[in-house]
Write an enzyme that holds these catalytic residues in place. Structure first.
Site, PDB file in Angstrom:
ATOM      1  N   ASP A 121      -0.155  -7.627   1.412  1.00  0.00           N
ATOM      2  CA  ASP A 121       0.332  -6.190   1.664  1.00  0.00           C
ATOM      3  C   ASP A 121       1.940  -6.053   1.633  1.00  0.00           C
ATOM      4  OD1 ASP A 121       0.377  -3.469   2.200  1.00  0.00           O
ATOM      5  OD2 ASP A 121      -0.057  -3.642   4.360  1.00  0.00           O
ATOM      6  N   HIS A 124       0.854  -1.157  -0.033  1.00  0.00           N
ATOM      7  CA  HIS A 124       0.093   0.004  -0.036  1.00  0.00           C
ATOM      8  C   HIS A 124       0.892   1.208  -0.008  1.00  0.00           C
ATOM      9  CE1 HIS A 124       0.528  -0.259   4.495  1.00  0.00           C
ATOM     10  NE2 HIS A 124       0.574   0.973   4.176  1.00  0.00           N
ATOM     11  N   SER A 144       4.907   2.642   7.455  1.00  0.00           N
ATOM     12  CA  SER A 144       4.583   1.474   6.832  1.00  0.00           C
ATOM     13  C   SER A 144       5.759   0.875   5.832  1.00  0.00           C
ATOM     14  CB  SER A 144       3.470   1.700   5.994  1.00  0.00           C
ATOM     15  OG  SER A 144       2.183   1.815   6.782  1.00  0.00           O
TER      16      SER A 144
END
Length: 363
Positions: free
Chosen positions: A130, A100, A214
């Site tokens: 992911d 993402h 992230s």
């Protein structure tokens, strides 16, 4: 009196010497234990200062392997995140991050720990995992992360992260905390809607994770990667709940990601609605018994799929796959994606208030 004291010392010299040596050695041992395992003690202006055990040695093992990832479109910055170099070969360094973090653009840049900016190539990515893998020229690799496993970690273990929260300005930020939970099942949305249509089994931590973290590494006190920071549970009333993908789960799919091959997830061939979603059920003229509060309802079966060859029909309520209870769409996908194409699974469903079973070969 003075002579008695002198005689006493002469008579007990060996014992006093042993006591003195033991005292000195005991002090040295205590300071050594303190330094390596408990606290760091240093002196500043004649004042002893006690500091909690430093993570510096562990940070040194990972710091130069962590990179900032920036994604551009027409010279405009679309998104940024973190990644880390997990492997190097004769030509390239390989970077692991979250899917993402990237977007559908061909311009991705990496900023190294020395602020050098280089172009990166996306090799492969998958939204269900992911995860994504990128590569850069080997000459830019300063350090390679040491990988471990989360399976040997225990609740309460100290963990830390290195990343770029909020973007470039805060690159190289270190946060620490403890491992708060293992095998947490977290529901997320993969599409543009807010529907929770996928579940991930993750590690829960209380180390601060913010946008930009992230894709960064989650590490143990030895500076070994045990997870990949992936998301944060955001709520006005919740603090200190971050999540990471276990590194061993990521590495089990790494060959496909490095080769750029699309991961072939099995297909059942149905379109479904959560049994608790009365509004969507009404839209398709479907209903469920009042005592049903979990499961998924089939509202369409795609032609030329394995489900179309089975006994499943529109309106059936799926409640189990291979004896695993199905609560909603996210849990059905989670169970389904444990299997491979052409595997046969047992499906338990409700039709007309009766429980039935069928076997379906996955496409």
């Amino acid at each position: 009196m003075k002579n008695k004291i002198i005689k006493f010392f002469k008579k007990n010299t060996k014992y006093l010497l042993l006591i003195t040596i033991s005292f000195v050695l005991g002090g040295i041992f205590t300071l050594t234990l303190n330094y390596f395992f408990l606290n760091t003690i240093f002196q500043k202006k004649d004042t002893l200062i006690y500091e909690k055990a430093s993570l510096k040695k562990a940070i040194d093992k990972i710091y130069d392997a962590v990179v900032v990832i920036q994604v551009y479109n027409a010279d405009s910055l679309l998104n940024s995140g973190t990644g880390f170099i997990y492997k190097v070969d004769k030509k390239f360094g390989y970077i692991l991050t979250n899917e993402h973090v990237l977007s559908d653009t061909d311009e991705t840049k990496i900023i190294l720990s020395n602020d050098e900016e280089v172009d990166a190539t996306v090799l492969g990515k998958d939204k269900y995992l992911d995860l994504a893998v990128l590569k850069i020229d080997k000459k830019y690799v300063k350090q390679v992360a040491t990988l471990s496993t989360s399976e040997n970690s225990n609740l309460g273990d100290t963990v830390f992260t290195v990343g770029s929260p909020i973007g470039y300005d805060y690159r190289g930020s270190v946060t620490s905390g403890v491992l708060s939970g293992k095998d947490r099942m977290v529901s997320i949305s993969l599409g543009d809607s807010n529907d929770l249509d996928w579940k991930m089994k993750v590690l829960q931590i209380d180390a601060s994770i913010n946008p930009g973290n992230s894709g960064g590494p989650l590490l143990n006190v030895n500076g070994e990667v045990i997870g990949i920071c992936s998301m944060k549970l955001v709520d006005d009333n919740i603090e200190g709940m971050g999540f990471a993908i276990p590194i061993e789960y990521a590495m089990s799919h790494i060959d496909s990601l490095e080769s750029g091959k699309a991961i072939k997830w099995p297909v059942l061939g149905i379109e479904m609605i959560n049994a608790t979603d009365s509004a969507k059920l009404a839209r398709y003229n479907l209903s469920v018994p009042k005592d049903i509060n979990k499961g998924v309802v089939i509202y369409n079966i795609r032609e030329k799929t394995k489900a179309a060859e089975s006994s499943l029909k529109k309106g059936d309520i799926i409640i189990e796959i291979n004896n695993q209870e199905i609560e909603d769409i996210a849990s059905l996908k989670y169970e389904l994606y444990k299997y491979q194409t052409n595997d046969r699974i047992d499906i338990k469903y409700i039709r007309n208030n009766k429980i039935k079973t069928t076997k379906v070969k996955l496409g």
